[in-house]
Write an enzyme that holds these catalytic residues in place. Sequence first.
Site, PDB file in Angstrom:
ATOM      1  N   GLU A 271      -6.699   0.586   4.934  1.00 31.23           N
ATOM      2  CA  GLU A 271      -7.241  -0.871   4.340  1.00 31.23           C
ATOM      3  C   GLU A 271      -6.396  -1.997   5.315  1.00 31.23           C
ATOM      4  O   GLU A 271      -5.035  -1.906   5.369  1.00 31.23           O
ATOM      5  CB  GLU A 271      -6.869  -0.944   2.971  1.00 31.23           C
ATOM      6  CG  GLU A 271      -7.154  -2.480   2.406  1.00 31.23           C
ATOM      7  CD  GLU A 271      -6.619  -2.644   0.861  1.00 31.23           C
ATOM      8  OE1 GLU A 271      -6.374  -1.501   0.248  1.00 31.23           O
ATOM      9  OE2 GLU A 271      -6.394  -3.739   0.530  1.00 31.23           O
TER      10      GLU A 271
ATOM     11  N   ASP B 126      -1.414 -11.079  -3.593  1.00 30.22           N
ATOM     12  CA  ASP B 126      -0.185 -10.261  -2.858  1.00 30.22           C
ATOM     13  C   ASP B 126       1.135 -10.639  -3.487  1.00 30.22           C
ATOM     14  O   ASP B 126       1.474 -11.912  -3.815  1.00 30.22           O
ATOM     15  CB  ASP B 126      -0.373 -10.681  -1.414  1.00 30.22           C
ATOM     16  CG  ASP B 126      -1.440 -10.280  -0.911  1.00 30.22           C
ATOM     17  OD1 ASP B 126      -2.208  -9.292  -1.219  1.00 30.22           O
ATOM     18  OD2 ASP B 126      -2.050 -10.791   0.453  1.00 30.22           O
TER      19      ASP B 126
END
Length: 271
Positions: free
Chosen positions: A59, A70
């Site tokens: 990924e 994130d």
Amino acid sequence: MTLEFTPDTRPSKVSSAIRARKDAGSGAVIGYLPAGFPDLSTSIDAAVTLATNGIDVIELGLPYSDPVMDGPVIQAATQKALAGGFRVRQVFEAVREITSQTSVPVVVMTYWNPVTQFGAQRFADALAEAGGAGLITPDLIPDEASEWIEAATNADLDRVFLAAPSSSEARLRQAVAASRGFVYTVSTMGITGARADVDAAAATLVGRLREVGVENACVGLGISTAQQVREVLEYADGAIIGSAFVRALSDGGTARLAEVAADLASGAKVS
């Protein structure tokens, strides 16, 4: 109004990689790293390092200035990539270089804004031409993804949508129908980052996805040890690891990353 989606049943590189692991009696390990961190060349080497140390799907994150999903480790890495001058077009260069060195499928993870700014069909065509397998879009819900679904279908790319513990049954059905490759199953409400325990809500969510017909449910957020990989693969089709790999690359370069990748991939070995 609930939109209906027609599943794309064409062969998928990612589904094939996951199926191979399941046929062997285990599940897949998916490894995240941001493109351009600490620089473009090293990020390419790092992704190949994951592939050569047992990771089944890569990924590759597209650095973005407002990464709402994130955690601090990945945010710091993507900010460094952006400060180093990373540009969207370089993700295609990275995918091309990685796929020239490994057969492990590469999916790009990106927020929607860079795609729409680049042009959805142009982005899909460039990713497919580079050898990419698909795209994960964490801030794009299926209801608002018709442009991307059409572009990805035209380019024969996987499209991966997210399911969260808070998702309604209708939303889960949409995610399953609109996704190809796997459904990104968010283990907990929050951001990425290593945790002492993977939230028990992940197993419940995978069970709910099974009830609405998911082919592959891969669990992400909070996985950082081989034991956690083993635990997740007892009920899921794949385990997604990000922050642990980013930290390893940051602390010790590709040599340390290789050690950590091999250790975490060992969690998927059939005993």
